[in-house]
Structures are given as structure tokens and as C-alpha cells.
Design a protein around this motif. Structure first.
Motif: not given
Length: 146
Positions: A3, A5-6, A9, A25, A28-29, A106, A108, A138
Motif C-alpha cells: 500500500w 498512494p499511487r 490510477v 475507490e 482513495s488509492m 494501478l 481499478v 484491482f
């Protein structure tokens, strides 16, 4: 996936019930909302579709309308500060290519959660993204899955 922060995303949306939770979501990442890229992919227009046959639908108008709808959707969900992009093509391929172009940390993505015959007939965008993405993916179970 450790974990942290990316910075970038990518989150594809199809305006289903699970789209807004997926964007939240992703936010939040991400290190900042501006690092979230919300994308919508319009499947290719079939050459035998009425719009293509009669020549009254252009890619430019499709993209313009999709971008307006995407902005309206995000506004209705009180989501702001994210970047948006609309594309035309195979959704799985376009999402992976966009993530690669943006050097995404990432992706999502919500999943339909289809099994058996429905999965065979409809295919799976999430599955194609998982197979071809060069960054972690994810996958969120869709709220409206059957």
C-alpha cells in the motif's frame, strides 16, 4: 501489492451502479484526485449498424456526447478533480493501452461477475485488462452482479 498512494490510477466506467464506487475507490488509492484518470470506452461502431449504414453517426460526435455524459455523471456523483478521457474501440485493449500511455501505477475496475455461459457469450473486459496490463489491477465485484 504494497500500500502506498499511487500517482496515476486509471478507472474505467460504464455508467453502471458500480462505476461511482469504483471511482471513489480509485480516489482513495491515489495521491491526489488529479492522479485519477476516469475513462469510458465506446465499443467500435459495427459497419452494419443503422448509424454507420446511413452515415449519420460520426466518431467525433460519439466522443463528444460520451465526454458530456461522463462529465454529467461525475458531477451528479459529486466527484471532481479527476481527469477524464473517452475512446472508441475494444474496451479491454483501449483501457490497457491508455494505462500504458499514462504510465499508470494501478487500474481499478469493477467486474460484472458473470459465470458460465453468460461469461462465454459476453466476454470479460476485466479479464482482458488483467491479462494484458503492465501494472497491478484491482478488481471490484460489481454491486449489480448477477
Amino acid at each position: 501489492m504494497p500500500w502506498k498512494p499511487r500517482n496515476c490510477v486509471v478507472v474505467p466506467v460504464d455508467f453502471s451502479e458500480s462505476s461511482a464506487p469504483a471511482v471513489r475507490e480509485a480516489m482513495s488509492m491515489a495521491a491526489a484526485p488529479s492522479g485519477v484518470h476516469v475513462v469510458h470506452v465506446i465499443p467500435d461502431i459495427e459497419t452494419v449498424s443503422p448509424g454507420a449504414l446511413f452515415g449519420n453517426v460520426s466518431e467525433a460526435s460519439l466522443l463528444e456526447n460520451a465526454e458530456k455524459h461522463l462529465q454529467k455523471f461525475l458531477s451528479s456523483q459529486n466527484i471532481d478533480g479527476v481527469k477524464t478521457h473517452t475512446m472508441i474501440g475494444d474496451p479491454g485493449t483501449q483501457i490497457v493501452d491508455y494505462a500504458l500511455q499514462k504510465k499508470a501505477d494501478l487500474i481499478v475496475i469493477p467486474s460484472h461477475g458473470y459465470h458460465g455461459m453468460k461469461h462465454l457469450l459476453l466476454g470479460s473486459v476485466a479479464e482482458r485488462v488483467i491479462r494484458h496490463a503492465e501494472c497491478p489491477v484491482f478488481v471490484l465485484r460489481r454491486l449489480d452482479a448477477e
